[in-house]
Design a protein around this motif. Sequence first.
Motif, PDB file in Angstrom:
ATOM      1  N   HIS A 203       0.871  -1.172   0.000  1.00 32.47           N
ATOM      2  CA  HIS A 203       0.000   0.000   0.000  1.00 32.47           C
ATOM      3  C   HIS A 203       0.905   1.219   0.000  1.00 32.47           C
ATOM      4  O   HIS A 203       1.971   1.201   0.622  1.00 32.47           O
ATOM      5  N   ILE A 206       1.933   6.676   3.934  1.00 29.44           N
ATOM      6  CA  ILE A 206       1.061   7.738   4.445  1.00 29.44           C
ATOM      7  C   ILE A 206       1.862   9.029   4.547  1.00 29.44           C
ATOM      8  O   ILE A 206       2.944   9.060   5.131  1.00 29.44           O
ATOM      9  N   HIS A 217      -4.814   5.910  10.080  1.00 26.79           N
ATOM     10  CA  HIS A 217      -4.813   5.253   8.773  1.00 26.79           C
ATOM     11  C   HIS A 217      -5.312   6.190   7.675  1.00 26.79           C
ATOM     12  O   HIS A 217      -6.000   5.774   6.740  1.00 26.79           O
ATOM     13  N   TYR A 218      -4.933   7.438   7.786  1.00 23.33           N
ATOM     14  CA  TYR A 218      -5.296   8.420   6.765  1.00 23.33           C
ATOM     15  C   TYR A 218      -4.702   8.030   5.408  1.00 23.33           C
ATOM     16  O   TYR A 218      -3.578   7.525   5.320  1.00 23.33           O
ATOM     17  N   GLU A 219      -5.470   8.266   4.338  1.00 21.77           N
ATOM     18  CA  GLU A 219      -5.000   7.993   2.984  1.00 21.77           C
ATOM     19  C   GLU A 219      -5.026   9.280   2.165  1.00 21.77           C
ATOM     20  O   GLU A 219      -6.093   9.850   1.940  1.00 21.77           O
ATOM     21  N   ASP A 237       4.626   7.907   7.284  1.00 22.54           N
ATOM     22  CA  ASP A 237       4.660   6.493   7.691  1.00 22.54           C
ATOM     23  C   ASP A 237       4.923   5.680   6.433  1.00 22.54           C
ATOM     24  O   ASP A 237       4.140   5.729   5.477  1.00 22.54           O
ATOM     25  N   HIS A 318      -4.748   2.709  19.153  1.00 28.00           N
ATOM     26  CA  HIS A 318      -4.404   1.448  18.501  1.00 28.00           C
ATOM     27  C   HIS A 318      -3.361   0.725  19.343  1.00 28.00           C
ATOM     28  O   HIS A 318      -2.802   1.288  20.289  1.00 28.00           O
ATOM     29  N   HIS A 329       2.138  -6.767   8.177  1.00 30.94           N
ATOM     30  CA  HIS A 329       1.493  -7.200   9.409  1.00 30.94           C
ATOM     31  C   HIS A 329       1.590  -8.726   9.443  1.00 30.94           C
ATOM     32  O   HIS A 329       0.819  -9.427   8.794  1.00 30.94           O
TER      33      HIS A 329
END
Length: 395
Positions: A203, A206, A217-219, A237, A318, A329
């Motif tokens: 992915h 960030i 988890h901003y996109e 990130d 989190h 992960h």
Amino acid sequence: MDLPALQKTLRELDLDGWLLYDFHGQNPTALNALGLAGHMLTRRWCYLVPREGEPTVLVHAIELGSFPKEVVGERRSYTSWTSFQGELARLFSRLRGHRLAMEYYPNGAIPYLSRVDAGTLELVRSLGAEVVSSAELVQRFLCRWTPHQVASHVRALRAIDAAKDAAFEQIGLALKRGIEVTETTIQRFLLSEFARANLECDHPPIVAVNAHAGDPHYEPSEASPTRIRKGDLVLIDLWARGKGPQDVYADITWVGFCGETPPARAEELFRVAADARDAGLAALTAAHRERRTLQGWQVDRVVRDHIAEHGHGERFIHRTGHSIGVRVHGDGANLDDLETHDTRELIPGLAFSIEPGIYLPEEGLGVRTEIDVVLGDDGPQVFSKTQQELVRIPC
């Protein structure tokens, strides 16, 4: 997997076998265990490793020939649903007992180990098997890094660390020259740096400005790009891995400020998060020195309690850290006493992040600081630089 060592462990844990099962990729742990990711398998399959003797593959007849030959063991096939159940029963009849490990966890308490659907568990139990969690086997045989993987992690870490530094520099240069720079501009730059270093990621990274950094988890969006300006806080990130089949990820987060003097509030929050991160690492170091083995939840509590003591516990929303492997992960122990109560032991060979964050989007800011820890025989190791203050971006 090291089959003799695995079977020795099955005997030590009083298990009669490990039953790996998958349908349409629902169990990535099973795919990873046998190296089946990317193979076209459209029907149910099982792989039974008994505590003694040869493993057995049970696969649909139309995929018997295409099931990878590198997977050791006897091949058996089925065609109908009744023959699938019959073949399973015959497999179980060969076992000394019927205590089987599967990717299951009681009450779904650790979702990363709850891969097998309830109906299949019902079927296996109806055939006389007692199903227990494969958590210990997954930790020992699928999550501990080899020396090659540690080396691949270090290579990836150096590359993304350099990419992060270059991204902050790009922001500063653009602002000095009066050139518009956005979150997505820097995101694309980072991806180009990954490609130049022959890295891949699952992915895009960030890049989050001000209140966006308050969303873990901003996109960033090309549809509504957010401009980066002087006086902005910028969180980056980024995670990536080499392209070898067993290469593992590196994953870090840094925060910068566009200017020379960050707001006192941002510096205060970052200091709390950084001290919490360091407390978690210190707990691991002390446990190694004292020959104690910590569980994942215990490190989370050290980090989380530090943030709570400074009044921000409810804004750390989190877990403290996640397992890292060939997937960013991984399936190993997480540092978690929030989303789950992870009682798995942090044993040598595992790797995970420590990444506390404090999120206040209503104040237009959020901070997170992230390092990766590799547990070696000589204690926890961190191969990256560790951020101790907000990056000042000259602009």
